[in-house]
Enzyme design. Sequence first.
Site, PDB file in Angstrom:
ATOM      1  N   VAL A 302       0.868  -1.409   0.087  1.00  0.00           N
ATOM      2  CA  VAL A 302       0.090   0.129   0.047  1.00  0.00           C
ATOM      3  C   VAL A 302       1.002   1.190   0.084  1.00  0.00           C
ATOM      4  CG1 VAL A 302      -1.845   1.255   1.312  1.00  0.00           C
ATOM      5  CG2 VAL A 302      -1.839  -1.078   1.098  1.00  0.00           C
ATOM      6  N   ALA A 303       2.017   1.254   0.887  1.00  0.00           N
ATOM      7  CA  ALA A 303       2.844   2.429   0.832  1.00  0.00           C
ATOM      8  C   ALA A 303       3.616   2.747  -0.498  1.00  0.00           C
ATOM      9  CB  ALA A 303       3.820   2.057   2.012  1.00  0.00           C
ATOM     10  N   ASP A 349     -10.729  22.320 -40.723  1.00  0.00           N
ATOM     11  CA  ASP A 349     -11.393  22.670 -41.899  1.00  0.00           C
ATOM     12  C   ASP A 349     -11.501  24.229 -42.454  1.00  0.00           C
ATOM     13  OD1 ASP A 349     -13.283  22.080 -44.092  1.00  0.00           O
ATOM     14  OD2 ASP A 349     -14.868  22.942 -42.826  1.00  0.00           O
ATOM     15  N   ASP A 653     -16.963  21.386 -38.714  1.00  0.00           N
ATOM     16  CA  ASP A 653     -18.279  21.578 -38.362  1.00  0.00           C
ATOM     17  C   ASP A 653     -19.328  20.879 -39.356  1.00  0.00           C
ATOM     18  OD1 ASP A 653     -17.779  22.865 -40.802  1.00  0.00           O
ATOM     19  OD2 ASP A 653     -18.611  24.772 -40.171  1.00  0.00           O
ATOM     20  N   ASN A 719       5.430   8.184  -1.163  1.00  0.00           N
ATOM     21  CA  ASN A 719       5.548   6.883  -1.394  1.00  0.00           C
ATOM     22  C   ASN A 719       7.028   6.204  -1.136  1.00  0.00           C
ATOM     23  OD1 ASN A 719       2.979   7.234  -3.529  1.00  0.00           O
ATOM     24  ND2 ASN A 719       2.733   6.055  -1.752  1.00  0.00           N
ATOM     25  N   GLU A 722       7.563   6.717   2.501  1.00  0.00           N
ATOM     26  CA  GLU A 722       7.021   5.766   3.626  1.00  0.00           C
ATOM     27  C   GLU A 722       7.585   4.275   3.364  1.00  0.00           C
ATOM     28  OE1 GLU A 722       2.325   7.433   2.849  1.00  0.00           O
ATOM     29  OE2 GLU A 722       3.187   5.873   1.656  1.00  0.00           O
ATOM     30  N   ASN A 756      -1.631   8.800   2.756  1.00  0.00           N
ATOM     31  CA  ASN A 756      -2.041   8.625   1.221  1.00  0.00           C
ATOM     32  C   ASN A 756      -3.419   9.455   1.172  1.00  0.00           C
ATOM     33  OD1 ASN A 756       0.122   7.462   0.860  1.00  0.00           O
ATOM     34  ND2 ASN A 756      -0.784   5.337   0.658  1.00  0.00           N
ATOM     35  N   ASP A 760      -1.718  13.690   2.049  1.00  0.00           N
ATOM     36  CA  ASP A 760      -1.194  13.997   0.707  1.00  0.00           C
ATOM     37  C   ASP A 760      -1.967  14.129  -0.404  1.00  0.00           C
ATOM     38  OD1 ASP A 760       0.898  13.365  -1.129  1.00  0.00           O
ATOM     39  OD2 ASP A 760       0.653  11.318  -1.248  1.00  0.00           O
TER      40      ASP A 760
END
Length: 921
Positions: A302-303, A349, A653, A719, A722, A756, A760
């Site tokens: 997860v980190a 165009d 268009d 991250n 961590e 997180n 963060d």
Amino acid sequence: MKYYTKEKHEVLKEFDVTIESGLTDASSAANREKFGENKLKEEKADPYWRIFLRSFKEPIVIVLMGAIVLSFFSAYYDLQIKGDIKHGTEAIYEGTAILILILINATLSFWQEISAKKSLDALKQLSNRKVSVMRNGNWGHYDSVDLVPGDIVKVNVGDFIEADIRWLETSELQIIESHLTGEADAIQKQIDALEGDVGVGDQTNMGFSGSTVSNGSGIGIVVATGQQTELGKIAELLQNVESKPSPLQMTVGKLTRSLMLISGVVVVFTLVVGLFQSYQATGVLTFSAVGSVLSTAIALAVASIPDALPAVLSIVLTIGASRMAKNKGLIKSLSSVETLGATSYVCSDKTGTLTKNEMTVIKFFANGTIYSVSGKGYGPEGEITSTDSNAPSYHDFVKGAVLCNEAEVKFIDGKYKPFGNPTEVALTILGEKAQLKKESLLEQGIEIYRVLPFTSSRKMMSVIVKENNEYKLYTKGAPDILIEKSRFTLQNGNLVDTSDVKELLDTTTLSFANEALRTLAVAEKVISKEEAETGSVEELETGFTMTGIAGIIDPPRDEVRASVELLKEASVKVVMITGDHEATAKAIAYDLKIIDSVDAPSIKGAEIEKMSDEELFQRVKDTQVYARVSPEHKQRIVEQLQKHGEIVAMTGDGVNDAPALRAADIGIAMGIAGTEVTKDSADLILLDDKFTTIEKTVESGRTIYANIKNFIRHELTTNVAEVLSLLIGLLFFTTGIGQVSASTPTLTALMILWVNMVSDAIPSFSLGYDVAESDIMNEKPRDPKESVLANYTWSRVLIRGTVMGLTVFLAFVWAAKSGLSGNQAQTVAFLTLVYGQLWHVFDARSSKTLFRRNPFQNKHLIAAVLFAGISSYLVTIIPFFNTVMGTAPLSLNIYLLVLFVPAIPTLVLSGLKEIFGIKIW
């Protein structure tokens, strides 16, 4: 079926119908059953549940869902097998928190897509118009959707043509088919059969769905409806064009794959080290030890993944979409928001996009002198001037131009609205500027006695007028034809033989053409009453006196030139792709500064037809003007540019633009003038139809990408910190210190999740509100293949993340040595990480250093940092969070230390970079 090759009686016989009676209700119902309703097939819209679930296919979301499964498995093990309620509860909270993140991301993406769809639906005009149809022997008004092949329909000026029609009767009928052909000029229609294979633009006995009647009236028989019309055939091309991922999707996809690999390595490494340490300590591997190591591995997984990445991306892109909407750009999907930021080519165009689709006389030759005409569009404002102060009168030329004319311009609801052929409208406006109005001339006693309508074979139109019992013929038409048929030419108030000035007339016509002006000559002739009443066209239209030649142009939009210049500065090439003539296209392109010379290379559709894809591939990079092209050609041009690695935006268009818009990396449609098929095919809709909006959205796209890059850099730095703080603790904190045991991780899983999700992610959201750091439009488009972490970003992430991670671990060790409890030591590490990243976010918002940006410029960021900082402090003193997250209250001195000490690494590193210009950090 080539109905243009059939005589009208053959077509009537095929559908078993007559002009006088039309279809019966029974026969129309039978034809509707056979051919279906008169509407295009619509792509089946995805149900809301499928749109909602679409975001769950993102790789990073899949990884996070895997983390949820592991968290709940760990919770089950802790609660049911180990009986560890504390860790089991933490695992449940952890999995639930990640699930909430995923749901937030899915909800944001769903909301944006649905909102854009609703906005698009609101733009759509009511397409179910009424049509005058002969049914059961009577004319009536029916819904256009009820038209069927075989119906007899009647049209007048201003009407839309709602199906493909073979004309049976016409009276000066002229149709604008620019949505199919790309040409602004109206096409004169007739009823005779044609021979051989004839292109859509030259099928003069046919009317096509989506066209507009600009002059006259007509009666025809419907021969095709819905998907079988020419408009429907073009729409069919869209089904063969696959949508492409945006550059952001591709670069984030690459990053996600890298993060998944890193996460996998971290998990495996943690499992190996953890199991080895457990075995080394006890001599055996127990199931309990495996579960404990697995719990740590989940925390590290997860980190190592920026959990909030999908949600923050969606929010930042939504902020960008909202900004674009304020600038009159409607984005239909979030993934398209930043695509323009990477755009290197804008293929546009011409008619209606770069030009106003308003034919205007800007100069004319009359009585031996060339006159210039100021003012553009349908307004009467403007002056007629000449370099010759003694210039002769142009009265005869302008008088003939306005009398031999069926167009009108009316002032309605504060705007000048044209009625009739665009070329005739241009002559009518010229008359207004010369103070010569057709209505005024008629009121003064001039009578329109007879009209000889324009035909493509004669290439001219004539009117006979009666004035003071004298009859005069006024004619307008192609200069080369009128010059040949003229006996005299008006020169400086005198009549001279045309043969004597033919070279001058030819040279003038050619010089106008070289300036991309459409040329139209006007002539007159005095005739007798008998000729006026009974003279044939052949007898009347000869022996003219030439009075002048008009030079007409469809003027560029006022704002386009400046936008083209700005896009050039941004290294974005603008390419004109049009169905118009080559000379006209190149002159307009030169006027708009798309090309630097009228001799710049260009390619015509006929050349593209003969080219292989490889030959076209070799030429597209050096060509910025394409003329007389078809919808298929536009699509090929876009695809060959993409093969060069270019990110291509295509504007348009008309229906003929829709396939190329779908094939482009981002399709841009006109919200006002654009057809519904075009809008449905586009990614971006210009609500104001202004080319300038493209330039603004390019800048917005670049700013959004820069903000996303800053956010990702900030996320990944956190991250790294961590993961590093946990890994260092796992590897080196093997002996307990004071009250902190050796098995105590630096951070708990829920502390990591809080970081997180709150401290963060929330400040990261606010980075989406940042304005461009510098003059971003002077930079080159980014390489779509380039990593989002290119240009020293990886090194900066690793260096800043490593320093931050070491600081967190050292804070944890310091707390342990100071005699704090395990929970307090983790709380010190937690707050050190939180406040460290809150200081770092100010550095992350700059590609240079934090000293180069005003920290108070982004008020949303200041508010987010204060919220994250205060809420993170509160979770350390509120008992509920102490129980759930494992936090604990600290003394005031320690709170002050963890608030200010984490700022030192950011300030020192940024200061060194500012002083020494060290790019790698």
